[in-house]
Design an enzyme around this catalytic site. Structure first.
Site, PDB file in Angstrom:
ATOM      1  N   PRO A  29       0.791  -1.226   0.000  1.00 64.58           N
ATOM      2  CA  PRO A  29       0.000   0.000   0.000  1.00 64.58           C
ATOM      3  C   PRO A  29       0.830   1.287   0.000  1.00 64.58           C
ATOM      4  CG  PRO A  29      -0.152  -1.130   2.116  1.00 64.58           C
ATOM      5  CD  PRO A  29       0.506  -2.068   1.166  1.00 64.58           C
ATOM      6  N   ASN A  30       0.341   2.228  -0.812  1.00 61.90           N
ATOM      7  CA  ASN A  30       0.880   3.586  -0.941  1.00 61.90           C
ATOM      8  C   ASN A  30       2.172   3.671  -1.750  1.00 61.90           C
ATOM      9  OD1 ASN A  30      -1.192   4.965   0.593  1.00 61.90           O
ATOM     10  ND2 ASN A  30      -0.367   3.875   2.362  1.00 61.90           N
ATOM     11  N   ARG A  32       5.706  12.308  -2.927  1.00 61.13           N
ATOM     12  CA  ARG A  32       5.816  12.897  -1.583  1.00 61.13           C
ATOM     13  C   ARG A  32       6.936  12.206  -0.806  1.00 61.13           C
ATOM     14  NH1 ARG A  32      -0.298  12.227   0.131  1.00 61.13           N
ATOM     15  NH2 ARG A  32      -1.163  13.218  -1.697  1.00 61.13           N
ATOM     16  N   TYR A  40      11.822   8.290   0.833  1.00 58.82           N
ATOM     17  CA  TYR A  40      11.630   7.221  -0.159  1.00 58.82           C
ATOM     18  C   TYR A  40      12.289   7.481  -1.504  1.00 58.82           C
ATOM     19  CZ  TYR A  40       8.199   5.771   3.304  1.00 58.82           C
ATOM     20  OH  TYR A  40       7.602   5.379   4.467  1.00 58.82           O
ATOM     21  N   ASN A  91       7.979  -5.792  -1.149  1.00 54.49           N
ATOM     22  CA  ASN A  91       7.971  -4.686  -0.196  1.00 54.49           C
ATOM     23  C   ASN A  91       6.519  -4.576   0.283  1.00 54.49           C
ATOM     24  OD1 ASN A  91       7.914  -2.378   1.292  1.00 54.49           O
ATOM     25  ND2 ASN A  91       9.094  -1.141  -0.153  1.00 54.49           N
ATOM     26  N   ALA A 100       3.324  -0.902   4.762  1.00 52.39           N
ATOM     27  CA  ALA A 100       2.820  -0.915   6.143  1.00 52.39           C
ATOM     28  C   ALA A 100       2.304  -2.293   6.565  1.00 52.39           C
ATOM     29  CB  ALA A 100       1.728   0.132   6.299  1.00 52.39           C
ATOM     30  N   HIS A 143       4.206  -4.633   9.067  1.00 58.53           N
ATOM     31  CA  HIS A 143       4.136  -4.492  10.524  1.00 58.53           C
ATOM     32  C   HIS A 143       2.817  -4.986  11.114  1.00 58.53           C
ATOM     33  CE1 HIS A 143       7.445  -2.067   9.234  1.00 58.53           C
ATOM     34  NE2 HIS A 143       6.649  -1.157   8.695  1.00 58.53           N
ATOM     35  N   ASP A 175       1.417 -15.632   6.545  1.00 56.07           N
ATOM     36  CA  ASP A 175       0.947 -17.017   6.359  1.00 56.07           C
ATOM     37  C   ASP A 175       0.964 -17.409   4.881  1.00 56.07           C
ATOM     38  OD1 ASP A 175       0.571 -17.497   9.034  1.00 56.07           O
ATOM     39  OD2 ASP A 175      -1.603 -17.139   9.007  1.00 56.07           O
ATOM     40  N   GLU A 224      12.473  -9.899   1.242  1.00 54.89           N
ATOM     41  CA  GLU A 224      11.722  -8.710   1.681  1.00 54.89           C
ATOM     42  C   GLU A 224      12.622  -7.494   1.493  1.00 54.89           C
ATOM     43  OE1 GLU A 224      10.695  -8.934   5.816  1.00 54.89           O
ATOM     44  OE2 GLU A 224       9.817  -6.919   5.872  1.00 54.89           O
ATOM     45  N   HIS A 242      12.818  -3.057   1.833  1.00 56.22           N
ATOM     46  CA  HIS A 242      12.263  -1.760   2.234  1.00 56.22           C
ATOM     47  C   HIS A 242      13.199  -0.677   1.735  1.00 56.22           C
ATOM     48  CE1 HIS A 242       9.295  -3.552   4.890  1.00 56.22           C
ATOM     49  NE2 HIS A 242      10.250  -4.404   5.233  1.00 56.22           N
ATOM     50  N   LEU A 243      12.614   0.392   1.219  1.00 63.47           N
ATOM     51  CA  LEU A 243      13.426   1.523   0.756  1.00 63.47           C
ATOM     52  C   LEU A 243      14.159   2.164   1.925  1.00 63.47           C
ATOM     53  CD1 LEU A 243      10.651   2.920  -1.548  1.00 63.47           C
ATOM     54  CD2 LEU A 243      12.933   2.324  -2.376  1.00 63.47           C
ATOM     55  N   SER A 244      13.440   2.378   3.025  1.00 61.58           N
ATOM     56  CA  SER A 244      14.026   3.058   4.186  1.00 61.58           C
ATOM     57  C   SER A 244      14.569   2.024   5.177  1.00 61.58           C
ATOM     58  CB  SER A 244      12.960   3.921   4.875  1.00 61.58           C
ATOM     59  OG  SER A 244      11.909   3.103   5.373  1.00 61.58           O
ATOM     60  N   ARG A 256      13.635   4.125  12.248  1.00 60.70           N
ATOM     61  CA  ARG A 256      12.401   4.909  12.209  1.00 60.70           C
ATOM     62  C   ARG A 256      11.539   4.593  13.449  1.00 60.70           C
ATOM     63  NH1 ARG A 256       9.728   4.673   6.519  1.00 60.70           N
ATOM     64  NH2 ARG A 256       8.650   6.466   7.448  1.00 60.70           N
ATOM     65  N   ARG A 314       7.720   0.331  13.396  1.00 57.43           N
ATOM     66  CA  ARG A 314       8.229  -0.188  12.119  1.00 57.43           C
ATOM     67  C   ARG A 314       9.361  -1.196  12.327  1.00 57.43           C
ATOM     68  NH1 ARG A 314       5.927   3.385   8.257  1.00 57.43           N
ATOM     69  NH2 ARG A 314       5.605   5.433   9.156  1.00 57.43           N
TER      70      ARG A 314
HETATM   71  O1  CA2 Z   1      10.713   1.764   3.587  1.00 60.61           O
HETATM   72  C1  CA2 Z   1       9.844   1.109   3.013  1.00 60.61           C
HETATM   73  O2  CA2 Z   1       9.987   0.653   1.883  1.00 60.61           O
HETATM   74  C2  CA2 Z   1       8.497   0.890   3.717  1.00 60.61           C
HETATM   75  O3  CA2 Z   1       8.056  -0.429   3.389  1.00 60.61           O
HETATM   76  C3  CA2 Z   1       7.547   1.925   3.149  1.00 60.61           C
HETATM   77  C4  CA2 Z   1       6.175   1.935   3.833  1.00 60.61           C
HETATM   78  C5  CA2 Z   1       6.315   1.987   5.351  1.00 60.61           C
HETATM   79  O4  CA2 Z   1       5.043   1.853   5.952  1.00 60.61           O
HETATM   80  C6  CA2 Z   1       7.244   0.900   5.880  1.00 60.61           C
HETATM   81  O5  CA2 Z   1       7.364   1.047   7.270  1.00 60.61           O
HETATM   82  C7  CA2 Z   1       8.606   0.993   5.230  1.00 60.61           C
HETATM   83  C8  CA2 Z   1       5.342   3.143   3.384  1.00 60.61           C
HETATM   84  C9  CA2 Z   1       5.192   3.313   1.908  1.00 60.61           C
HETATM   85  C10 CA2 Z   1       4.522   4.625   1.635  1.00 60.61           C
HETATM   86  O6  CA2 Z   1       5.102   5.184   0.469  1.00 60.61           O
HETATM   87  C11 CA2 Z   1       4.791   6.474   0.146  1.00 60.61           C
HETATM   88  C12 CA2 Z   1       5.528   7.028  -0.885  1.00 60.61           C
HETATM   89  C13 CA2 Z   1       5.304   8.302  -1.264  1.00 60.61           C
HETATM   90  C14 CA2 Z   1       4.323   9.070  -0.649  1.00 60.61           C
HETATM   91  C15 CA2 Z   1       3.601   8.511   0.361  1.00 60.61           C
HETATM   92  C16 CA2 Z   1       3.825   7.214   0.764  1.00 60.61           C
END
Ligand code: CA2
Length: 146
Positions: free
Chosen positions: A10-11, A18, A23, A74, A77, A80, A87, A98, A100-102, A107, A111
């Site tokens: 998601p997202n 943003r 990211y 990836n 959210a 978590h 499963d 797996e 994650h960008l960050s 953080r 997370r």
């Molecule tokens: O660091 C990552 O890749 C995450 O999986 C990104 C998730 C976050 O909930 C994880 O804790 C770490 C969030 C992705 C949201 O991405 C956005 C990108 C641009 C604007 C808004 C949200």
């Protein structure tokens, strides 16, 4: 040819619009293209899928068994929160990387824990888009038994 399924949660369809300080500036299309290029470089092909829906991600994981050789995910959210994605990954019988960008460990405390990590063969975080390159390379390497 080895087949890699790249899943984004998601997202992540909002990438590049943003929070570039967290990211990066690349869009999800850029990252998907990078994954496909990387897969090709290592003699594989990658199919990429993003959804904001937990059920849609689970459907793709279930369908992957028999059609793909490894999964890069990836879960965003859902990492978590989702016992259901964990499963599904445990049941799919495929190597899972797996990504994650960050760096989720630098953080918010919520997370730091990922259910998905319990089903992952390996985890990469904090390296931005490079993490996807490494994840696809690692997935192909796992499939080849290297
Ligand atoms: O660091 C990552 O890749 C995450 O999986 C990104 C998730 C976050 O909930 C994880 O804790 C770490 C969030 C992705 C949201 O991405 C956005 C990108 C641009 C604007 C808004 C949200």
């Amino acid at each position: 040819m080895y087949r890699i399924l790249v899943l984004n949660g998601p997202n992540l369809n909002m990438l590049g619009t943003r929070q570039p300080e967290i990211y990066g500036r690349d869009t999800l299309d850029d990252i998907d293209a990078l994954c496909r290029q990387t897969a090709e470089k290592f003699g594989a092909c990658a199919d990429c899928f993003q959804s904001n829906s937990e059920g849609a991600l689970i459907d793709r994981i279930q369908q992957a068994r028999g059609s793909y050789d490894a999964i890069v995910i990836n879960p965003a959210a859902y990492s978590h929160t989702s016992v259901a994605i964990m499963d599904a990954l445990l049941a799919c019988d495929l190597p899972v990387v797996e990504v994650h960008l960050s760096n989720i460990h630098r953080r918010d405390e919520f997370r730091h824990f990922s259910y998905v990590s319990k089903a992952a063969t390996g985890v990469i975080c904090g390296l931005g888009k490079k993490g996807y390159v490494l994840a696809v390379e690692a997935a192909v390497s796992l499939v080849k038994g290297e």
